[in-house]
Design a protein around this motif. Structure first.
Motif, PDB file in Angstrom:
ATOM      1  N   ARG A   1       0.826  -1.206   0.000  1.00  0.00           N
ATOM      2  CA  ARG A   1       0.000   0.000   0.000  1.00  0.00           C
ATOM      3  C   ARG A   1       0.859   1.255   0.000  1.00  0.00           C
ATOM      4  NH1 ARG A   1       2.523   2.260   3.188  1.00  0.00           N
ATOM      5  NH2 ARG A   1       2.549   2.145   5.459  1.00  0.00           N
TER       6      ARG A   1
ATOM      7  N   GLY B   1      -2.635  11.080   6.098  1.00  0.00           N
ATOM      8  CA  GLY B   1      -3.090  10.516   7.377  1.00  0.00           C
ATOM      9  C   GLY B   1      -1.977   9.640   7.932  1.00  0.00           C
ATOM     10  N   GLU B   2      -0.846  10.285   8.285  1.00  0.00           N
ATOM     11  CA  GLU B   2       0.326   9.511   8.723  1.00  0.00           C
ATOM     12  C   GLU B   2       0.496   9.625  10.232  1.00  0.00           C
ATOM     13  OE1 GLU B   2       1.555   6.971   7.002  1.00  0.00           O
ATOM     14  OE2 GLU B   2       2.144   8.374   5.424  1.00  0.00           O
ATOM     15  N   HIS B   3       0.770   8.473  10.842  1.00  0.00           N
ATOM     16  CA  HIS B   3       0.907   8.379  12.303  1.00  0.00           C
ATOM     17  C   HIS B   3      -0.384   8.821  13.005  1.00  0.00           C
ATOM     18  CE1 HIS B   3       5.117   7.133  12.537  1.00  0.00           C
ATOM     19  NE2 HIS B   3       5.285   7.857  11.442  1.00  0.00           N
TER      20      HIS B   3
ATOM     21  N   ASP C   1      -3.145   6.436  12.733  1.00  0.00           N
ATOM     22  CA  ASP C   1      -3.966   5.225  12.959  1.00  0.00           C
ATOM     23  C   ASP C   1      -3.917   4.761  14.412  1.00  0.00           C
ATOM     24  OD1 ASP C   1      -1.380   4.124  12.685  1.00  0.00           O
ATOM     25  OD2 ASP C   1      -2.014   2.493  11.340  1.00  0.00           O
ATOM     26  N   TYR C   2      -2.723   4.816  15.037  1.00  0.00           N
ATOM     27  CA  TYR C   2      -2.637   4.353  16.427  1.00  0.00           C
ATOM     28  C   TYR C   2      -3.118   5.422  17.418  1.00  0.00           C
ATOM     29  CZ  TYR C   2       1.940   6.644  15.888  1.00  0.00           C
ATOM     30  OH  TYR C   2       2.939   7.532  15.603  1.00  0.00           O
TER      31      TYR C   2
ATOM     32  N   CYS D   1       2.463  -1.905  15.329  1.00  0.00           N
ATOM     33  CA  CYS D   1       1.894  -1.052  14.272  1.00  0.00           C
ATOM     34  C   CYS D   1       0.408  -0.805  14.520  1.00  0.00           C
ATOM     35  CB  CYS D   1       2.081  -1.724  12.920  1.00  0.00           C
ATOM     36  SG  CYS D   1       1.181  -3.278  12.782  1.00  0.00           S
ATOM     37  N   GLY D   2      -0.134   0.185  13.827  1.00  0.00           N
ATOM     38  CA  GLY D   2      -1.586   0.424  13.840  1.00  0.00           C
ATOM     39  C   GLY D   2      -2.285  -0.513  12.863  1.00  0.00           C
ATOM     40  N   ILE D   3      -3.528  -0.151  12.516  1.00  0.00           N
ATOM     41  CA  ILE D   3      -4.335  -1.097  11.724  1.00  0.00           C
ATOM     42  C   ILE D   3      -4.393  -0.764  10.229  1.00  0.00           C
ATOM     43  CG2 ILE D   3      -6.602   0.061  11.925  1.00  0.00           C
ATOM     44  CD1 ILE D   3      -7.634  -2.870  12.658  1.00  0.00           C
ATOM     45  N   MET D   4      -3.827   0.393   9.870  1.00  0.00           N
ATOM     46  CA  MET D   4      -3.999   0.862   8.482  1.00  0.00           C
ATOM     47  C   MET D   4      -3.515  -0.139   7.430  1.00  0.00           C
ATOM     48  SD  MET D   4      -2.429   4.220   6.638  1.00  0.00           S
ATOM     49  CE  MET D   4      -0.732   4.057   7.171  1.00  0.00           C
ATOM     50  N   ASP D   5      -2.321  -0.683   7.608  1.00  0.00           N
ATOM     51  CA  ASP D   5      -1.686  -1.431   6.515  1.00  0.00           C
ATOM     52  C   ASP D   5      -2.439  -2.726   6.210  1.00  0.00           C
ATOM     53  OD1 ASP D   5       0.099   0.611   6.864  1.00  0.00           O
ATOM     54  OD2 ASP D   5       1.629  -0.615   7.829  1.00  0.00           O
TER      55      ASP D   5
ATOM     56  N   TYR E   1       9.403   4.759  16.170  1.00  0.00           N
ATOM     57  CA  TYR E   1       7.938   4.567  16.115  1.00  0.00           C
ATOM     58  C   TYR E   1       7.415   4.358  17.530  1.00  0.00           C
ATOM     59  CZ  TYR E   1       3.518   2.699  14.141  1.00  0.00           C
ATOM     60  OH  TYR E   1       2.209   2.480  13.797  1.00  0.00           O
TER      61      TYR E   1
ATOM     62  N   GLY F   1       4.206   6.397   4.969  1.00  0.00           N
ATOM     63  CA  GLY F   1       4.586   5.296   5.867  1.00  0.00           C
ATOM     64  C   GLY F   1       5.214   5.823   7.143  1.00  0.00           C
ATOM     65  N   ALA F   2       5.930   4.961   7.840  1.00  0.00           N
ATOM     66  CA  ALA F   2       6.440   5.318   9.164  1.00  0.00           C
ATOM     67  C   ALA F   2       7.521   6.392   9.126  1.00  0.00           C
ATOM     68  CB  ALA F   2       6.977   4.072   9.852  1.00  0.00           C
TER      69      ALA F   2
HETATM   70  C1  GLA Z   1       3.502   2.044   9.669  1.00  0.00           C
HETATM   71  C2  GLA Z   1       2.481   1.318  10.546  1.00  0.00           C
HETATM   72  C3  GLA Z   1       1.082   1.880  10.328  1.00  0.00           C
HETATM   73  C4  GLA Z   1       1.092   3.396  10.488  1.00  0.00           C
HETATM   74  C5  GLA Z   1       2.210   4.044   9.671  1.00  0.00           C
HETATM   75  C6  GLA Z   1       2.345   5.513   9.928  1.00  0.00           C
HETATM   76  O1  GLA Z   1       3.213   1.784   8.319  1.00  0.00           O
HETATM   77  O2  GLA Z   1       2.480  -0.061  10.232  1.00  0.00           O
HETATM   78  O3  GLA Z   1       0.190   1.268  11.206  1.00  0.00           O
HETATM   79  O4  GLA Z   1       1.172   3.760  11.837  1.00  0.00           O
HETATM   80  O5  GLA Z   1       3.461   3.427   9.925  1.00  0.00           O
HETATM   81  O6  GLA Z   1       1.222   6.192   9.477  1.00  0.00           O
END
Ligand code: GLA
Length: 384
Positions: free
Chosen positions: A23, A28-30, A32-33, A163-167, A216, A330-331
């Motif tokens: 993806r 919308g970075e950082h 999701d968590y 990590c958050g749930i986005m990916d 992170y 991304g991160a």
């Molecule tokens: C990584 C994490 C995601 C998100 C991004 C930053 O990709 O896996 O959950 O937090 O960083 O947006």
């Protein structure tokens, strides 16, 4: 591709073949968590799984990317520090079994073309492909959001990356020619069409995200600290998602300078995503691009997760004719930038940015012109 690799290694055709995409996050970075909003798209780079059942409880697995094989028993699934690439499959298998979804042994071959450690979520793609593979092989009817959550759980609790749930969400539920607007609190989502006259172009710094995991974790803690401190001055919030920019201004004395900047990124980024979705739906791509640019500045200055290489690529992109917006994606700390570029300017963009990167840093940037693609659960081959 993966079918013929499977035939070569296992001597017959696979029973099941599935794939899950990497993806790119448009904005919308950082967030999701922090229970916030994101707008990623699945890209046309995939991890593919091919496999067949075995009569026993052994999983034999081969990675075409690592040119390596290993095996494990479903009765004793442990983390493997020698074959780390197998841990995503191990984690997914373990949690499916412990949730009561009984598996059989299997022969599996997997691999793909999502660049690794580049911020394009190759590990989420492996997890989602693994879960989708088991679902199809065993004929389970799993709720799509359960597939997403289980895949993420493998990353959080088995592999050990918070990590958050986005990916995982976008890898499972992306849609061709669309971005996905996701509310990471209640997991409601909708697909937002991407217009054909613009291209999503990803530029890879070539820097693996070395610092990404430790930094992170630091950011995650700082966000939680900011919430705790904001609560002490009377804000009725659960997390940064609940803070709007005006509240933050009023309560700014409650935070140290650094926590204020971290919180300000998250709070303003959430507002940018909401506006970005609105203007994308209205077709105002110029404004969308401005929001991407503002997102980059905020990630660079307030959240401090950019890097010299990312900044060089973004600044080169900003100078090109036909660029609507550019930012890191991304991160951070390496990985890729995402660029929204008018279709007729895409070739010149790719050429100029790679030349500029070579001239400025003597480094080679890979450039991918992406198509927004279906997630693993959207493809007919992968559906239940
Ligand atoms: C990584 C994490 C995601 C998100 C991004 C930053 O990709 O896996 O959950 O937090 O960083 O947006």
């Amino acid at each position: 591709m993966i079918e013929s690799a499977f035939k070569g290694i296992c001597g017959s055709s696979p029973e099941v073949v599935v794939h899950a995409p990497g993806r790119v996050n448009l904005i919308g970075e950082h967030t999701d968590y922090n229970d916030g909003f994101v707008l990623p798209a699945a890209i046309d780079r995939f991890i593919e799984f091919a496999g067949r059942r075995r009569a026993d409880r052994t999983v034999r697995v081969h990675s075409t990317d690592f040119q390596d094989s290993t095996e494990f028993s479903l009765d004793d699934i442990q983390k493997d520090s020698e074959h780390r690439w197998s841990n995503y499959l191990r984690g997914v298998s373990k949690f499916l079994e412990s949730d009561g979804h009984k598996l059989t042994g299997a022969d599996i071959v997997f691999g793909g073309n999502v660049p690794r450690e580049s911020g394009l979520s190759s590990s989420a793609a492996v997890e989602v492909a693994a879960t989708t593979f088991w679902q199809r092989l065993m004929g389970f009817k799993l709720d799509p959001v359960y597939v997403v959550k289980l895949s993420r759980r493998a990353e959080n609790e088995f592999v050990g990356v918070p990590c958050g749930i986005m990916d995982q969400f976008i890898s499972a539920l992306g849609r061709a020619e669309h971005a996905l607007f996701l509310d990471c609190r209640d997991l409601s989502y909708r697909h937002v069409p991407l217009r054909g006259d613009v291209k999503v172009i990803v530029c890879n710094t070539g820097i693996k995200r070395a610092l990404a995991q430790s930094e992170y974790e630091v950011r995650l803690k700082q966000c939680n600290q900011a919430v705790a401190q904001l609560k002490t001055v009377g804000l009725a919030i659960k997390n940064l998602r609940d803070v709007d920019p005006e509240d933050l201004d009023t309560a700014s004395d409650a935070l140290s300078e650094i926590l204020l900047r971290r919180a300000r990124h998250v709070v303003t980024e959430n507002a940018r995503v909401l506006e970005a979705v609105k203007v994308l739906e209205e077709g105002d791509l110029e404004r969308f691009g401005e929001l991407m640019n503002a997102s980059h500045e905020s990630l660079r200055d307030d959240y401090e997760v950019s890097s010299k290489e990312l900044d060089v690529l973004v600044e080169l992109a900003w100078k090109q004719p036909g660029t609507l917006g550019a930012r890191m994606t991304g991160a951070g700390f390496g990985g890729c930038t995402v660029n929204l570029v008018r279709a007729d300017a895409a070739d010149a963009f790719a050429e100029a940015v790679s030349r500029g990167y070579q001239e400025t840093l003597s480094m080679k940037a890979e450039i991918y012109v992406c198509r927004a693609s279906d997630g693993a659960l959207a493809t007919p081959a992968a559906g239940p």
